[in-house]
Design a protein around this motif. Structure first.
Motif, PDB file in Angstrom:
ATOM      1  N   UNK A   1       0.826  -1.199   0.000  1.00 47.56           N
ATOM      2  CA  UNK A   1       0.000   0.000   0.000  1.00 47.56           C
ATOM      3  C   UNK A   1       0.866   1.257   0.000  1.00 47.56           C
ATOM      4  N   UNK A   2       1.986   1.200   0.741  1.00 46.66           N
ATOM      5  CA  UNK A   2       2.886   2.348   0.795  1.00 46.66           C
ATOM      6  C   UNK A   2       3.480   2.616  -0.587  1.00 46.66           C
ATOM      7  N   UNK A   3       3.929   1.555  -1.260  1.00 44.83           N
ATOM      8  CA  UNK A   3       4.498   1.727  -2.595  1.00 44.83           C
ATOM      9  C   UNK A   3       3.480   2.326  -3.561  1.00 44.83           C
ATOM     10  N   UNK A   4       2.235   1.889  -3.451  1.00 44.31           N
ATOM     11  CA  UNK A   4       1.207   2.441  -4.327  1.00 44.31           C
ATOM     12  C   UNK A   4       1.014   3.934  -4.062  1.00 44.31           C
ATOM     13  N   UNK A   5       1.009   4.306  -2.770  1.00 42.89           N
ATOM     14  CA  UNK A   5       0.851   5.725  -2.426  1.00 42.89           C
ATOM     15  C   UNK A   5       2.037   6.541  -2.925  1.00 42.89           C
ATOM     16  N   UNK A   6       3.243   5.975  -2.850  1.00 41.53           N
ATOM     17  CA  UNK A   6       4.428   6.703  -3.307  1.00 41.53           C
ATOM     18  C   UNK A   6       4.425   6.864  -4.825  1.00 41.53           C
TER      19      UNK A   6
ATOM     20  N   UNK B   1      10.063  10.141   5.108  1.00 40.24           N
ATOM     21  CA  UNK B   1      10.194  10.057   6.562  1.00 40.24           C
ATOM     22  C   UNK B   1       9.718   8.682   7.042  1.00 40.24           C
ATOM     23  N   UNK B   2       9.776   8.476   8.364  1.00 41.58           N
ATOM     24  CA  UNK B   2       9.463   7.159   8.921  1.00 41.58           C
ATOM     25  C   UNK B   2       8.038   6.730   8.624  1.00 41.58           C
ATOM     26  N   UNK B   3       7.123   7.686   8.472  1.00 38.71           N
ATOM     27  CA  UNK B   3       5.726   7.376   8.172  1.00 38.71           C
ATOM     28  C   UNK B   3       5.453   7.295   6.677  1.00 38.71           C
ATOM     29  N   UNK B   4       6.469   7.601   5.860  1.00 34.36           N
ATOM     30  CA  UNK B   4       6.320   7.627   4.408  1.00 34.36           C
ATOM     31  C   UNK B   4       5.199   8.555   3.963  1.00 34.36           C
ATOM     32  N   UNK B   5       5.052   9.666   4.705  1.00 34.69           N
ATOM     33  CA  UNK B   5       4.007  10.633   4.374  1.00 34.69           C
ATOM     34  C   UNK B   5       4.567  11.882   3.706  1.00 34.69           C
ATOM     35  N   UNK B   6       5.837  12.205   3.973  1.00 28.74           N
ATOM     36  CA  UNK B   6       6.426  13.402   3.362  1.00 28.74           C
ATOM     37  C   UNK B   6       7.934  13.206   3.239  1.00 28.74           C
TER      38      UNK B   6
ATOM     39  N   UNK C   1      11.314   4.559  -0.255  1.00 32.10           N
ATOM     40  CA  UNK C   1      10.458   4.264   0.893  1.00 32.10           C
ATOM     41  C   UNK C   1      11.307   4.032   2.130  1.00 32.10           C
ATOM     42  N   UNK C   2      10.843   4.531   3.269  1.00 34.80           N
ATOM     43  CA  UNK C   2      11.539   4.329   4.534  1.00 34.80           C
ATOM     44  C   UNK C   2      11.040   3.045   5.185  1.00 34.80           C
ATOM     45  N   UNK C   3      11.968   2.222   5.642  1.00 36.19           N
ATOM     46  CA  UNK C   3      11.622   0.987   6.327  1.00 36.19           C
ATOM     47  C   UNK C   3      12.330   0.954   7.671  1.00 36.19           C
ATOM     48  N   UNK C   4      11.609   0.593   8.702  1.00 31.58           N
ATOM     49  CA  UNK C   4      12.186   0.510  10.042  1.00 31.58           C
ATOM     50  C   UNK C   4      12.637  -0.918  10.316  1.00 31.58           C
ATOM     51  N   UNK C   5      13.859  -1.064  10.838  1.00 32.70           N
ATOM     52  CA  UNK C   5      14.350  -2.380  11.217  1.00 32.70           C
ATOM     53  C   UNK C   5      13.715  -2.793  12.536  1.00 32.70           C
ATOM     54  N   UNK C   6      13.971  -4.015  12.950  1.00 32.43           N
ATOM     55  CA  UNK C   6      13.440  -4.490  14.221  1.00 32.43           C
ATOM     56  C   UNK C   6      13.977  -3.670  15.378  1.00 32.43           C
ATOM     57  N   UNK C   7      15.149  -3.109  15.214  1.00 33.58           N
ATOM     58  CA  UNK C   7      15.728  -2.270  16.261  1.00 33.58           C
ATOM     59  C   UNK C   7      15.274  -0.819  16.188  1.00 33.58           C
ATOM     60  N   UNK C   8      14.383  -0.494  15.241  1.00 32.51           N
ATOM     61  CA  UNK C   8      13.864   0.864  15.122  1.00 32.51           C
ATOM     62  C   UNK C   8      14.710   1.794  14.283  1.00 32.51           C
ATOM     63  N   UNK C   9      15.710   1.281  13.566  1.00 30.34           N
ATOM     64  CA  UNK C   9      16.569   2.114  12.726  1.00 30.34           C
ATOM     65  C   UNK C   9      15.955   2.277  11.338  1.00 30.34           C
ATOM     66  N   UNK C  10      16.155   3.449  10.756  1.00 39.36           N
ATOM     67  CA  UNK C  10      15.594   3.745   9.442  1.00 39.36           C
ATOM     68  C   UNK C  10      16.519   3.261   8.327  1.00 39.36           C
TER      69      UNK C  10
END
Length: 524
Positions: free
Chosen positions: A387-392, A467-472, A437-446
């Protein structure tokens, strides 16, 4: 006079009893023939120097260190420790990476902590630091763990880039050839060396594999499947029943099913195209279905069994099934499939008669995940990236427009070339706009992955990191051609001066550089 003292204990003060220890050895692939022997030799030398007696050996041969899964000996070691089924007080390991190359250093620390809680000290025999809990050793150990994980990540990037290049050259990268096709081994000059049977693999690094036509009778069957489906308007189920009545087995030696016939009708390789990367399973993470825009393909790489026209006609028939149905009718059919099978997947959907294909559901509802949600099914997998890729993709034209407007506002010119979607700035500089697209690892790193189009030889790549939310947009990388040697770039928050020198918070600097000024003013 000499007085000789005697005791009942025959042990000498200078030779204390040896401490009991277990050893753990691991090698990554079965090709590392002597790896575990070398590790064991170093561990035993360390044990001799430090006064340990090795009483148990845990060995994982040909196993990746990315996770505990698949490493039976490590699992047994940890189970013995957790259940207190141990007769040793120390664990000897060759180095930090042998215990594991976890992508999260906290996971690596957790497994060592399990040992410590059971009173077992962990010794890294070939490391230059003493694992004694001091600040310096803790820092070095953490760095070593991060380096061990980074090695696997970098290797994954290099292997993926190499696979992409080989696909683009028309070579096959794994997977069964399929009914009617065979795997042909070729050397570095493209000369055929012989057919590979099922289970056989190439043994020379420079050899490659291509697909060729299989036996004539199998090729004729594939062509007949397309003929019956396209010209005879017969369904996949009917064709499967015909194949079984004729005693024809699939490439796996099984009876035909509707889904097996359907796969032949939708797979690009029967039209001669080499397509790779439909799914990913990187660094032992979950299998994910990639967006079609991210697939790697090379058209006309193999001899086509069916014509492109016939292949397109078959795909059109499959797509038109769903066009005759409303959204509500499609979802009702999907709900019936869920009731009948208790689960949903692309393969399950394709097995049902008179039902739109899984690709039709993706096309109609944007993704299978959304279709699943509309009928109340949760596959327990995270497919939000679709869904994120489609929005991007929908956001991309807006960002391109803003870049063009910024250049115009600064006094420059920019137009979007229709044939490639690239920008031509000031009639002399070509540039692409790429969204990462931004992806967060299991440790919270971008983390960001940037795909670059190398074939067009553009001057610049304007990379927008979300950004982390892939909104802007979070920031921008303006990469000149000299930095675009790789087709895929993976970025973290900090990437070293060689890359971060091209990072900017805004595109104002780029806009200012595009300003057209008179020569006299520039000379002044």
């Amino acid at each position: 006079m000499v007085i000789e003292w005697t005791t009942d204990d025959d042990s000498q003060p200078g030779n204390p009893p040896k401490k009991r220890a277990a050893e753990y050895v691991r090698m990554s692939t079965e090709h590392q023939k002597y790896s575990t022997d070398n590790q064991a030799s170093e561990i035993r030398a360390y044990a001799e120097r430090r006064g340990f007696e090795i009483v148990r050996t845990y060995a994982d041969e040909g196993k990746s260190g990315l996770s505990v899964d698949g490493r039976a000996s490590l699992q047994r070691l940890l189970a013995d420790i957790d259940s207190n089924n141990i007769d040793f007080e120390a664990l000897l390991v060759y180095d930090v990476s042998r215990l594991g190359r976890w992508q999260d250093t906290d996971e690596a620390a957790y497994h060592e902590l399990r040992c410590k809680r059971a009173g077992i000290t962990v010794h890294y025999c070939a490391e230059q630091f003493e694992n004694d809990g001091t600040i310096s050793s803790s820092i070095i150990k953490t760095v070593k763990r991060a380096m061990a994980g980074e090695y696997s990540r970098e290797l994954s990037v290099k292997v993926f880039a190499g696979q992409c290049r080989l696909i683009s050259l028309g070579y096959r990268q794994g997977g069964a050839p399929g009914f009617g096709l065979r795997r042909m081994l070729v050397d570095e000059r493209g000369q055929q060396k012989g057919m590979l049977e099922r289970g056989e693999h190439k043994s020379i690094a420079t050899d490659r594999v291509v697909l060729v036509e299989g036996p004539a009778e199998e090729v004729a069957v594939v062509q007949e499947i397309y003929h019956q489906f396209v010209d005879g308007q017969r369904s996949e189920r009917t064709i499967a029943e015909w194949l079984n009545s004729e005693g024809i087995l699939s490439d796996l030696g099984r009876r035909w099913t509707r889904g097996a016939v359907h796969q032949i009708l939708i797979n690009d390789k029967y039209a001669g195209h080499n397509v790779w990367g439909r799914t990913s399973f990187k660094l032992k993470s979950k299998h994910v279905r990639n967006d079609p825009a991210d697939w790697i393909r090379h058209d006309q790489a193999f001899p086509a069994i069916v014509s492109q026209l016939q292949f397109d006609q078959a795909r059109l028939i499959i797509e038109q099934r769903s066009k005759r149905l409303s959204d509500e009718e499609m979802l009702a059919q999907l709900a019936r499939i869920l009731d009948a099978s208790g689960y949903l997947s692309g393969l399950i959907i394709d097995e049902f008669d008179e039902s739109p294909s899984s690709s039709a559901y993706r096309s109609r509802f944007g993704s299978l995940l959304r279709a699943y949600a509309l009928v109340g099914f949760d596959p327990a997998h995270d497919y939000r990236y679709l869904e994120i890729n489609r929005a991007l993709r929908q956001l991309h034209p807006t960002i391109v427009k803003s870049v063009i407007e910024g250049i115009h506002a600064a006094g420059g010119t920019a137009v979007q070339m229709l044939e490639s979607d690239a920008l031509l700035i000031n009639d002399e500089i070509s540039a692409s706009v790429v969204i990462a697209r931004c992806k967060l690892t299991q440790g919270g790193h971008r983390r960001w992955k940037i795909r670059l189009e190398q074939s067009r030889q553009l001057d610049l790549a304007i990379c927008v990191r979300m950004d982390a939310d892939n909104s802007k947009p979070h920031d921008f990388y303006i990469l000149p051609r000299m930095t675009l040697a790789e087709s895929v770039m993976r970025l973290a928050d900090h990437n070293g001066l060689s890359l971060d020198a091209f990072r900017f918070d805004t595109l104002d600097g780029l806009f200012a550089l595009t300003e057209r000024v008179p020569v006299r003013r520039q000379a002044a």
